[in-house]
Write a protein that holds these residues in place. Structure first.
Motif, mmCIF file in Angstrom:
data_model
loop_
_atom_site.group_PDB
_atom_site.id
_atom_site.type_symbol
_atom_site.label_atom_id
_atom_site.label_comp_id
_atom_site.label_asym_id
_atom_site.label_seq_id
_atom_site.Cartn_x
_atom_site.Cartn_y
_atom_site.Cartn_z
ATOM 1 N N GLY A 35 28.099 19.141 31.099
ATOM 2 C CA GLY A 35 28.288 19.249 32.626
ATOM 3 C C GLY A 35 29.122 17.314 32.673
ATOM 4 N N TYR A 36 30.241 17.817 33.934
ATOM 5 C CA TYR A 36 30.606 16.344 34.278
ATOM 6 C C TYR A 36 30.420 16.963 35.391
ATOM 7 N N VAL A 37 30.513 14.878 35.745
ATOM 8 C CA VAL A 37 30.302 14.616 37.853
ATOM 9 C C VAL A 37 31.221 14.929 38.798
ATOM 10 N N LYS A 65 31.169 22.238 33.364
ATOM 11 C CA LYS A 65 30.369 22.886 35.040
ATOM 12 C C LYS A 65 30.112 21.772 35.718
ATOM 13 N N PRO A 66 30.636 20.887 37.362
ATOM 14 C CA PRO A 66 30.686 20.296 37.412
ATOM 15 C C PRO A 66 29.359 20.026 38.428
ATOM 16 N N MET A 72 23.124 17.515 36.329
ATOM 17 C CA MET A 72 23.246 16.621 34.967
ATOM 18 C C MET A 72 22.486 16.808 33.571
ATOM 19 N N TRP A 73 22.210 15.724 33.916
ATOM 20 C CA TRP A 73 20.746 14.791 33.135
ATOM 21 C C TRP A 73 19.482 15.628 33.393
#
Length: 286
Positions: A35-37, A65-66, A72-73
């Motif tokens: 996951g990324y922001v 995955k944006p 994300m956390w």
């Protein structure tokens, strides 16, 4: 490995068996979901470079995955995501970590010296936040901000109060709008102060600096950490080892961010950087 096996093992039947075993071993590798922001340039750059290395060098299938920071956390904690390289600690994502620290593992920092604050071109006379009142006319009495409600915007509102910046107003906009304003000011060598952070591609493009903040309104420097779901450490040992070693400088991440900013697709910018930096990549894989 496959070529070596084919050369050394005699007989088509044995060679075919070896090939089948090799394929089966590759198939046994789990798909790694990272996951990324969404919208954070540094998050995109680090994630695509790491993801490309996991695929090309270690043979994993990777899904990027944006998402928003909270998702994300939560995703890493639940196991919906295996990892993220976008954990800003100890402050920016501190609340998420405090709630979920028993369900995640921090592998280490992939970028040190992360920072938020007020940024000016190097040619601007102001040196500290307190100087903004003195030079208010140069900035048209405004700080060019990003999205209202963002962490750096809330801190800037606090800074205006704590430094008694009576002649300065914070003007919300967006990340792209802030960058456009900075581009225009740089082109004409005009004074401007913007809300911002590092790592960011703008530091790779121009000579910029943070205004000094002796009252620490924006806090101390942070670090961007790699965080995984603990299951990954046993299901993908070599991938976890690589992610724990992956760490780079502002110049390195800035080069990838700037390439993306100037039109390259993230995956192409990542591949290009990897091709140009084989020794750095080899060091992470040792």
């Amino acid at each position: 490995m496959r070529n070596f096996t084919t050369r050394c093992i005699q007989g088509l039947g044995v060679a075919a068996l070896a090939l089948g075993l090799s394929t089966a071993m590759a198939a046994d590798k789990p798909t790694i979901k990272i996951g990324y922001v969404n919208g954070w340039d540094d998050s995109v750059a680090a994630t695509f470079v790491a993801g490309q290395i996991l695929e090309d060098k270690l043979g994993y299938t990777v899904e990027l995955k944006p998402v928003e920071p909270a998702i994300m956390w939560q995703g890493v904690a639940r196991g919906d995501l295996d990892a993220t390289l976008s954990a800003w600690l100890p402050a920016t994502h501190g609340e998420y970590y405090a709630k979920l620290k028993d369900k995640v593992s921090v592998l280490g920092s992939n970028y040190k010296g992360a920072k938020i604050g007020l940024i000016v071109p190097d040619y601007v006379a102001a040196k500290s936040i307190a100087d903004l009142n003195t030079y208010a006319k140069d900035f048209d009495g405004k700080i060019t901000g990003i999205d209202a409600g963002a962490g750096v915007m809330r801190r800037t509102e606090d800074a205006i109060k704590q430094y008694n910046l009576s002649d300065i107003k914070l003007m919300p906009s967006s990340g792209p709008a802030m960058a456009t304003a900075l581009t225009r000011a740089e082109k004409n060598k005009e004074a401007i102060v913007v809300t911002g952070w590092i790592p960011h591609w703008m530091f790779a493009k121009w000579n910029l600096r943070f205004l000094e903040d002796p009252q620490k309104v924006f806090g101390d420097d942070e670090h961007v950490d790699t965080v995984i779901n603990p299951v990954l450490a046993t299901s993908a040992v070599d991938a976890t080892a690589f992610l724990g070693k992956f760490s780079w400088s502002g110049e390195e991440v800035g080069a990838v961010m700037l390439a993306i900013r100037e039109g390259a697709k993230p995956e192409d910018a990542a591949k290009d950087w990897i091709a140009k930096n084989p020794e750095r990549v080899a060091g992470w894989l040792q």
